[in-house]
Design a protein around this motif. Sequence first.
Motif, PDB file in Angstrom:
ATOM      1  N   ARG A 342      23.964  30.702  75.758  1.00 51.30           N
ATOM      2  CA  ARG A 342      22.518  30.402  75.882  1.00 51.30           C
ATOM      3  C   ARG A 342      22.258  29.063  76.441  1.00 51.30           C
ATOM      4  O   ARG A 342      22.690  28.098  75.858  1.00 51.30           O
ATOM      5  N   MET A 343      21.309  28.905  77.419  1.00 52.22           N
ATOM      6  CA  MET A 343      21.131  27.491  77.970  1.00 52.22           C
ATOM      7  C   MET A 343      19.733  27.281  78.318  1.00 52.22           C
ATOM      8  O   MET A 343      19.008  28.017  79.065  1.00 52.22           O
ATOM      9  N   VAL A 344      19.143  26.542  77.417  1.00 57.45           N
ATOM     10  CA  VAL A 344      17.906  26.233  77.596  1.00 57.45           C
ATOM     11  C   VAL A 344      17.416  25.115  78.590  1.00 57.45           C
ATOM     12  O   VAL A 344      18.137  24.298  78.547  1.00 57.45           O
ATOM     13  N   SER A 345      16.350  25.203  79.516  1.00 52.22           N
ATOM     14  CA  SER A 345      16.112  24.316  80.215  1.00 52.22           C
ATOM     15  C   SER A 345      14.536  23.904  80.402  1.00 52.22           C
ATOM     16  O   SER A 345      13.758  24.796  79.923  1.00 52.22           O
ATOM     17  N   THR A 346      14.284  22.774  81.037  1.00 50.89           N
ATOM     18  CA  THR A 346      12.565  22.543  80.877  1.00 50.89           C
ATOM     19  C   THR A 346      12.404  22.919  82.354  1.00 50.89           C
ATOM     20  O   THR A 346      13.028  23.146  83.392  1.00 50.89           O
ATOM     21  N   LEU A 347      10.722  23.299  82.235  1.00 52.63           N
ATOM     22  CA  LEU A 347      10.476  23.929  83.380  1.00 52.63           C
ATOM     23  C   LEU A 347      10.104  22.921  84.458  1.00 52.63           C
ATOM     24  O   LEU A 347       9.971  23.227  85.676  1.00 52.63           O
ATOM     25  N   LYS A 348      10.230  21.559  84.157  1.00 50.57           N
ATOM     26  CA  LYS A 348       9.860  20.453  84.874  1.00 50.57           C
ATOM     27  C   LYS A 348      10.740  20.284  85.990  1.00 50.57           C
ATOM     28  O   LYS A 348      10.249  19.507  87.137  1.00 50.57           O
ATOM     29  N   TYR A 349      12.050  20.349  85.764  1.00 49.53           N
ATOM     30  CA  TYR A 349      13.053  19.725  86.766  1.00 49.53           C
ATOM     31  C   TYR A 349      13.909  20.851  87.262  1.00 49.53           C
ATOM     32  O   TYR A 349      14.218  21.936  86.356  1.00 49.53           O
ATOM     33  N   ARG A 350      14.648  20.831  88.082  1.00 51.43           N
ATOM     34  CA  ARG A 350      15.771  21.628  88.514  1.00 51.43           C
ATOM     35  C   ARG A 350      17.082  21.045  87.633  1.00 51.43           C
ATOM     36  O   ARG A 350      17.210  19.742  87.919  1.00 51.43           O
ATOM     37  N   GLU A 351      17.617  21.700  86.767  1.00 46.40           N
ATOM     38  CA  GLU A 351      18.888  21.134  86.118  1.00 46.40           C
ATOM     39  C   GLU A 351      20.233  21.592  86.727  1.00 46.40           C
ATOM     40  O   GLU A 351      20.315  22.602  87.065  1.00 46.40           O
ATOM     41  N   ILE A 388      20.141  25.447  87.080  1.00 40.98           N
ATOM     42  CA  ILE A 388      18.886  25.995  86.571  1.00 40.98           C
ATOM     43  C   ILE A 388      17.590  25.654  87.301  1.00 40.98           C
ATOM     44  O   ILE A 388      17.156  24.486  87.352  1.00 40.98           O
ATOM     45  N   PRO A 389      16.982  26.802  88.117  1.00 40.99           N
ATOM     46  CA  PRO A 389      15.960  26.318  88.867  1.00 40.99           C
ATOM     47  C   PRO A 389      14.747  25.664  88.026  1.00 40.99           C
ATOM     48  O   PRO A 389      14.493  25.897  86.925  1.00 40.99           O
ATOM     49  N   ARG A 390      13.894  24.917  88.803  1.00 40.10           N
ATOM     50  CA  ARG A 390      12.705  24.381  88.277  1.00 40.10           C
ATOM     51  C   ARG A 390      11.755  25.550  87.874  1.00 40.10           C
ATOM     52  O   ARG A 390      11.951  26.586  88.501  1.00 40.10           O
ATOM     53  N   ASN A 391      10.993  25.513  87.026  1.00 43.53           N
ATOM     54  CA  ASN A 391      10.195  26.521  86.392  1.00 43.53           C
ATOM     55  C   ASN A 391      11.039  27.811  85.828  1.00 43.53           C
ATOM     56  O   ASN A 391      10.407  28.844  85.530  1.00 43.53           O
TER      57      ASN A 391
END
Length: 635
Positions: A342-351, A388-391
């Motif tokens: 599982r990989m959590v990412s922030t909505l703010k950036y493309r990671e 991981i796309p933005r949003n």
Amino acid sequence: MIGYRRSDRMERKIYLSNTDIEEAVSLYLERLEPCIRNTAIEKIDIREAKGRVTAKPIFARTSSPNHNAAAMDGIMVIASKTYSASEANPVILNKGSDFEYVNTGHVITEPYDSVIMIEDIVDLGSDQVKIMVQASPWQHIRPIGEDIVAGEMILPENHQIRPMDIGAVLSGGRTEIEVYEKIKVGIMPTGNEITDRYDDLPKGKLFDTNSWTFRAIVEDWGGIAERISPVEDEYDKLKTALLDLAQRNHVVVVNAGSSAGSKDFTAKLIEELGELVLHGIAIKPGKPTILGIVKGKPVIGVPGYPGSAFLVFEEVVGPVIKKLQHMRMQLAQEVKATVSRRMVSTLKYREYIRVKLGKVGDKLIATPLNRGAGVTMALVKADGLMVIPRNSEGYETGDEVRVTLTNDMSVIENTIVSIGSHDLIMDLIGSILGRNGRSLSSAHVGSMGGIMAIKRGEAHIAPIHLLDENTGEYNKTYIEKYLGQERAVLVKGVRREQGFMVAKGNPKNIRTIEDLAREDISFVNRQKGSGTRILTDYLLNRHQIEGKNISGYDRDMTTHMAVAAAVESGTADVGVGVYSAAKVMGLDFISIGYEDYDFAVPEKYLNTEMLRAFIEVLNSEEFKSILKDLGGYGL
Ligand SMILES: Nc1nc2c(c(=O)[nH]1)N[C@H]1C(S)=C(S)[C@@H](COP(=O)(O)OP(=O)(O)OC[C@H]3O[C@@H](n4cnc5c(N)ncnc54)[C@H](O)[C@@H]3O)O[C@H]1N2
Ligand code: MOO
């Protein structure tokens, strides 16, 4: 200018923009349109032109071949004189009037118009041959211009020259060609703490690594890098160095000093000397990237952390250099893979996340590597780059993702995927397997993590060292209990010495497990689920010592090396770990016995070529002698 405002009262206040990367790069490239004229055209010899980019189309001066040429060894004949030939009615030909001998490549002269292969004629002696099959006109002849016709375009403009292009241009009778000059890239590492003396590293200093990596990438792209030594964080020194590099180069890359620290001058400098096009891109890592123009030259502020630096260099500096070099952008090869975690990412950036890839069964598994922007080993070990796309909030285990390959698929398909407990021997085995084109990718998640990975079908092997506290036996019962359904078997590995790691000279005189509960002793532990933790708890149990009576029992580390580092730095007196970690850190080691470091392998993989090769290495004399030299392994 987007996203940057300067306030006289608060010099430090920098508002980063959060522009999409595509938008940022295309806006910047548009602004750089006039800079393209800075790239001069030069004449060079095609034989020295590999990797260069053509400035004009290249046309052939001569045809190839420039005469009709025999394509086979045999005789040249006049086709019409052979038409009546058959098995029943052979035709006799006379040398001089009906045929001449030729070898492959020879000129075909008038009136001959056909070649018969030497194996299809019967030599009758006295300059006579017999043929039984008719020849058609132009058979086995390479006509003039078969390959290249004089005046034909061999290569278009803006074409990057490959080895086969060199041969083709020479075939067309051309040596001198026009290409764009090599793009010169000024590389300017910055920071008081950055040093490029590699013989010694005083505390608080960091090696300048980025600028050398940048230089190599520039060379890979066919450019010339001018790298200078790290410049101190002093406005005037930075200014002088930047102007100097901008004068001599097509592009300048300023490394570090891109974010909001009191010494982060890059953006301010660019604004003073030229134009700040943009500061801040919605990517992670890499958000404080700066795009500017100084004296008509692109100046790019690349963040300092190596992970950010590498990504921004490839994704942002790359398109700029390629544009100035007139090179076409190449689309990277993408594959679909299943994420193993599982990989959590922030909505703010493309990671951007570096991943290891492995083909386990029919699934391509992507295992994320350390995401820290400061981590270079993730770059070294990666097979691909996952976005991981933005949003997006990230991915769940088992989700399908797209991965851009940074390694060859053939290598990935020949990789043994190992997930579990770490030991130095895994890298050594991997290195030996590499001789025959195989590799081994090992992810370190502890023994139980490895068992779970096998259960999910994400690994070929799981290195484990799990003690059964009831039987005192290693590994076997765990495989039976957790991996019965997977029909996994135990492959014997090595016996490994575990012990107390203590400061050199053992100043606190630690000898036995009971010493851990002493009041003057502070301990450092391993995380739950790790084999070493289970061993520690087993020993404590046997001696009826409770964790709560040990100072530091709750302080968890996830690797042997982290435990050793805690002891080395003096924040703990003792920890449990393997001999090799103690040795690397210069610690004393008090043995508490051997454990079995083995491999859980699903039966279905046991007989694959890859696993057979792996087991062969384990049993080899070479490997045994490596273990002996390392020390800390039972033989
Ligand atoms: N208050 C804030 N702090 C930071 C922010 C922010 O938005 N607000 N952004 C963080 C992010 S994200 C990054 S990335 C870094 C960018 O840092 P800088 O570009 O300003 O670089 P430095 O702070 O000077 O250095 C950071 C780090 O990079 C390594 N480094 C630097 N130069 C080299 C080199 N030549 N070779 C190898 N490694 C290098 C080194 O570890 C430095 O410590 O800022 C965050 N902070
Ligand atoms: O976003 Mo910063 O670029 O490394 O982590």
